[in-house]
Design a protein around this motif. Sequence first.
Motif, PDB file in Angstrom:
ATOM      1  N   THR A   9     -38.689  21.220 -30.779  1.00  0.00           N
ATOM      2  CA  THR A   9     -37.533  20.314 -30.746  1.00  0.00           C
ATOM      3  C   THR A   9     -37.361  19.706 -29.368  1.00  0.00           C
ATOM      4  O   THR A   9     -37.145  18.487 -29.239  1.00  0.00           O
ATOM      5  CB  THR A   9     -36.251  21.074 -31.152  1.00  0.00           C
ATOM      6  OG1 THR A   9     -36.449  21.661 -32.432  1.00  0.00           O
ATOM      7  CG2 THR A   9     -35.064  20.151 -31.179  1.00  0.00           C
ATOM      8  N   TYR A  10     -37.481  20.512 -28.336  1.00  0.00           N
ATOM      9  CA  TYR A  10     -37.363  19.990 -26.975  1.00  0.00           C
ATOM     10  C   TYR A  10     -38.490  19.001 -26.663  1.00  0.00           C
ATOM     11  O   TYR A  10     -38.257  17.971 -26.028  1.00  0.00           O
ATOM     12  CB  TYR A  10     -37.377  21.124 -25.951  1.00  0.00           C
ATOM     13  CG  TYR A  10     -37.462  20.606 -24.543  1.00  0.00           C
ATOM     14  CD1 TYR A  10     -36.357  20.023 -23.934  1.00  0.00           C
ATOM     15  CD2 TYR A  10     -38.660  20.645 -23.828  1.00  0.00           C
ATOM     16  CE1 TYR A  10     -36.430  19.510 -22.655  1.00  0.00           C
ATOM     17  CE2 TYR A  10     -38.739  20.137 -22.552  1.00  0.00           C
ATOM     18  CZ  TYR A  10     -37.630  19.574 -21.964  1.00  0.00           C
ATOM     19  OH  TYR A  10     -37.715  19.058 -20.702  1.00  0.00           O
ATOM     20  N   MET A  11     -39.698  19.310 -27.097  1.00  0.00           N
ATOM     21  CA  MET A  11     -40.825  18.404 -26.807  1.00  0.00           C
ATOM     22  C   MET A  11     -40.662  17.069 -27.519  1.00  0.00           C
ATOM     23  O   MET A  11     -41.040  16.030 -26.985  1.00  0.00           O
ATOM     24  CB  MET A  11     -42.140  19.082 -27.169  1.00  0.00           C
ATOM     25  CG  MET A  11     -42.527  20.169 -26.177  1.00  0.00           C
ATOM     26  SD  MET A  11     -44.156  20.844 -26.438  1.00  0.00           S
ATOM     27  CE  MET A  11     -43.811  22.088 -27.653  1.00  0.00           C
ATOM     28  N   PHE A  12     -40.098  17.080 -28.736  1.00  0.00           N
ATOM     29  CA  PHE A  12     -39.795  15.811 -29.403  1.00  0.00           C
ATOM     30  C   PHE A  12     -38.703  15.062 -28.643  1.00  0.00           C
ATOM     31  O   PHE A  12     -38.777  13.844 -28.468  1.00  0.00           O
ATOM     32  CB  PHE A  12     -39.365  16.038 -30.862  1.00  0.00           C
ATOM     33  CG  PHE A  12     -40.508  16.151 -31.812  1.00  0.00           C
ATOM     34  CD1 PHE A  12     -41.424  15.113 -31.975  1.00  0.00           C
ATOM     35  CD2 PHE A  12     -40.672  17.296 -32.561  1.00  0.00           C
ATOM     36  CE1 PHE A  12     -42.470  15.223 -32.856  1.00  0.00           C
ATOM     37  CE2 PHE A  12     -41.713  17.414 -33.449  1.00  0.00           C
ATOM     38  CZ  PHE A  12     -42.624  16.379 -33.596  1.00  0.00           C
ATOM     39  N   TYR A  13     -37.696  15.780 -28.178  1.00  0.00           N
ATOM     40  CA  TYR A  13     -36.603  15.178 -27.422  1.00  0.00           C
ATOM     41  C   TYR A  13     -37.105  14.584 -26.107  1.00  0.00           C
ATOM     42  O   TYR A  13     -36.690  13.498 -25.709  1.00  0.00           O
ATOM     43  CB  TYR A  13     -35.517  16.219 -27.165  1.00  0.00           C
ATOM     44  CG  TYR A  13     -34.399  15.737 -26.283  1.00  0.00           C
ATOM     45  CD1 TYR A  13     -33.430  14.867 -26.766  1.00  0.00           C
ATOM     46  CD2 TYR A  13     -34.317  16.144 -24.954  1.00  0.00           C
ATOM     47  CE1 TYR A  13     -32.404  14.417 -25.958  1.00  0.00           C
ATOM     48  CE2 TYR A  13     -33.302  15.696 -24.136  1.00  0.00           C
ATOM     49  CZ  TYR A  13     -32.351  14.831 -24.636  1.00  0.00           C
ATOM     50  OH  TYR A  13     -31.346  14.378 -23.823  1.00  0.00           O
ATOM     51  N   ALA A  14     -38.007  15.281 -25.427  1.00  0.00           N
ATOM     52  CA  ALA A  14     -38.547  14.817 -24.145  1.00  0.00           C
ATOM     53  C   ALA A  14     -39.697  13.829 -24.316  1.00  0.00           C
ATOM     54  O   ALA A  14     -40.261  13.380 -23.320  1.00  0.00           O
ATOM     55  CB  ALA A  14     -39.005  16.006 -23.315  1.00  0.00           C
ATOM     56  N   LYS A  15     -40.048  13.513 -25.571  1.00  0.00           N
ATOM     57  CA  LYS A  15     -41.111  12.554 -25.894  1.00  0.00           C
ATOM     58  C   LYS A  15     -42.470  12.976 -25.306  1.00  0.00           C
ATOM     59  O   LYS A  15     -43.180  12.180 -24.698  1.00  0.00           O
ATOM     60  CB  LYS A  15     -40.731  11.157 -25.447  1.00  0.00           C
ATOM     61  CG  LYS A  15     -39.524  10.609 -26.174  1.00  0.00           C
ATOM     62  CD  LYS A  15     -39.185   9.214 -25.708  1.00  0.00           C
ATOM     63  CE  LYS A  15     -38.048   8.619 -26.478  1.00  0.00           C
ATOM     64  NZ  LYS A  15     -36.822   9.318 -26.543  1.00  0.00           N
ATOM     65  N   ILE A  16     -42.806  14.243 -25.482  1.00  0.00           N
ATOM     66  CA  ILE A  16     -44.104  14.762 -25.048  1.00  0.00           C
ATOM     67  C   ILE A  16     -45.109  14.493 -26.162  1.00  0.00           C
ATOM     68  O   ILE A  16     -44.841  14.761 -27.333  1.00  0.00           O
ATOM     69  CB  ILE A  16     -44.003  16.269 -24.739  1.00  0.00           C
ATOM     70  CG1 ILE A  16     -43.071  16.453 -23.543  1.00  0.00           C
ATOM     71  CG2 ILE A  16     -45.371  16.876 -24.477  1.00  0.00           C
ATOM     72  CD1 ILE A  16     -42.763  17.877 -23.210  1.00  0.00           C
ATOM     73  N   ASN A  17     -46.273  13.975 -25.806  1.00  0.00           N
ATOM     74  CA  ASN A  17     -47.306  13.674 -26.787  1.00  0.00           C
ATOM     75  C   ASN A  17     -47.877  14.957 -27.393  1.00  0.00           C
ATOM     76  O   ASN A  17     -48.082  15.940 -26.698  1.00  0.00           O
ATOM     77  CB  ASN A  17     -48.439  12.871 -26.154  1.00  0.00           C
ATOM     78  CG  ASN A  17     -47.957  11.512 -25.676  1.00  0.00           C
ATOM     79  OD1 ASN A  17     -46.998  10.969 -26.213  1.00  0.00           O
ATOM     80  ND2 ASN A  17     -48.621  10.978 -24.679  1.00  0.00           N
ATOM     81  N   ASP A  18     -48.152  14.935 -28.678  1.00  0.00           N
ATOM     82  CA  ASP A  18     -48.760  16.050 -29.418  1.00  0.00           C
ATOM     83  C   ASP A  18     -48.011  17.366 -29.224  1.00  0.00           C
ATOM     84  O   ASP A  18     -48.579  18.353 -28.749  1.00  0.00           O
ATOM     85  CB  ASP A  18     -50.228  16.229 -29.004  1.00  0.00           C
ATOM     86  CG  ASP A  18     -51.052  14.991 -29.263  1.00  0.00           C
ATOM     87  OD1 ASP A  18     -50.902  14.408 -30.343  1.00  0.00           O
ATOM     88  OD2 ASP A  18     -51.841  14.622 -28.378  1.00  0.00           O
ATOM     89  N   PRO A  19     -46.745  17.449 -29.598  1.00  0.00           N
ATOM     90  CA  PRO A  19     -45.987  18.678 -29.343  1.00  0.00           C
ATOM     91  C   PRO A  19     -46.379  19.850 -30.241  1.00  0.00           C
ATOM     92  O   PRO A  19     -46.187  20.994 -29.879  1.00  0.00           O
ATOM     93  CB  PRO A  19     -44.541  18.265 -29.612  1.00  0.00           C
ATOM     94  CG  PRO A  19     -44.649  17.145 -30.568  1.00  0.00           C
ATOM     95  CD  PRO A  19     -45.916  16.422 -30.217  1.00  0.00           C
ATOM     96  N   VAL A  20     -46.956  19.585 -31.413  1.00  0.00           N
ATOM     97  CA  VAL A  20     -47.231  20.673 -32.341  1.00  0.00           C
ATOM     98  C   VAL A  20     -48.588  21.326 -32.067  1.00  0.00           C
ATOM     99  O   VAL A  20     -48.688  22.539 -31.910  1.00  0.00           O
ATOM    100  CB  VAL A  20     -47.140  20.178 -33.801  1.00  0.00           C
ATOM    101  CG1 VAL A  20     -47.475  21.280 -34.771  1.00  0.00           C
ATOM    102  CG2 VAL A  20     -45.753  19.621 -34.083  1.00  0.00           C
ATOM    103  N   LEU A  21     -49.639  20.532 -31.986  1.00  0.00           N
ATOM    104  CA  LEU A  21     -50.989  21.083 -31.821  1.00  0.00           C
ATOM    105  C   LEU A  21     -51.489  21.054 -30.388  1.00  0.00           C
ATOM    106  O   LEU A  21     -52.520  21.631 -30.088  1.00  0.00           O
ATOM    107  CB  LEU A  21     -51.973  20.316 -32.714  1.00  0.00           C
ATOM    108  CG  LEU A  21     -51.723  20.411 -34.215  1.00  0.00           C
ATOM    109  CD1 LEU A  21     -52.700  19.531 -34.970  1.00  0.00           C
ATOM    110  CD2 LEU A  21     -51.807  21.842 -34.688  1.00  0.00           C
ATOM    111  N   GLY A  22     -50.801  20.368 -29.507  1.00  0.00           N
ATOM    112  CA  GLY A  22     -51.248  20.272 -28.128  1.00  0.00           C
ATOM    113  C   GLY A  22     -52.184  19.095 -27.931  1.00  0.00           C
ATOM    114  O   GLY A  22     -52.601  18.439 -28.881  1.00  0.00           O
ATOM    115  N   PRO A  23     -52.549  18.813 -26.691  1.00  0.00           N
ATOM    116  CA  PRO A  23     -53.457  17.697 -26.419  1.00  0.00           C
ATOM    117  C   PRO A  23     -54.815  17.923 -27.079  1.00  0.00           C
ATOM    118  O   PRO A  23     -55.290  19.068 -27.179  1.00  0.00           O
ATOM    119  CB  PRO A  23     -53.594  17.705 -24.898  1.00  0.00           C
ATOM    120  CG  PRO A  23     -52.423  18.482 -24.400  1.00  0.00           C
ATOM    121  CD  PRO A  23     -52.071  19.445 -25.475  1.00  0.00           C
TER     122      PRO A  23
END
Length: 108
Positions: A9-23
């Motif tokens: 949830t935080y990674m979606f909020y912070a607009k981080i690319n590929d939050p579920v599976l990683g880069p």
Amino acid sequence: MVTYAFSVTYMFYAKINDPVLGPPGVRILLTFRGLAGYIGISGSYYSLQYLPLADAVALTFLTPICTAILGTLILKEKFGIKELLELFNWRYSHCSAPIYFWYHRTSQ
């Protein structure tokens, strides 16, 4: 699971690319890390089930020592006097209370 949900949830909020599976470049490494963690935890539970409790706890306390040795040999990490003192400090801080209570229980 709760930590994972809050993290995603935080990674979606912070607009981080590929939050579920990683880069994409490190997904294999993340998968290997997850499998290694699963095998390690499973081994701990297996040892508690089939070994005497003292042996299982001794194996648990050997983990940081084995990690330091393998990190030095395989990854060529620096392991000097500072790291050795930190390792013994960790070992002492986690084992001092049981030794203290055992000593006072047997001396009475």
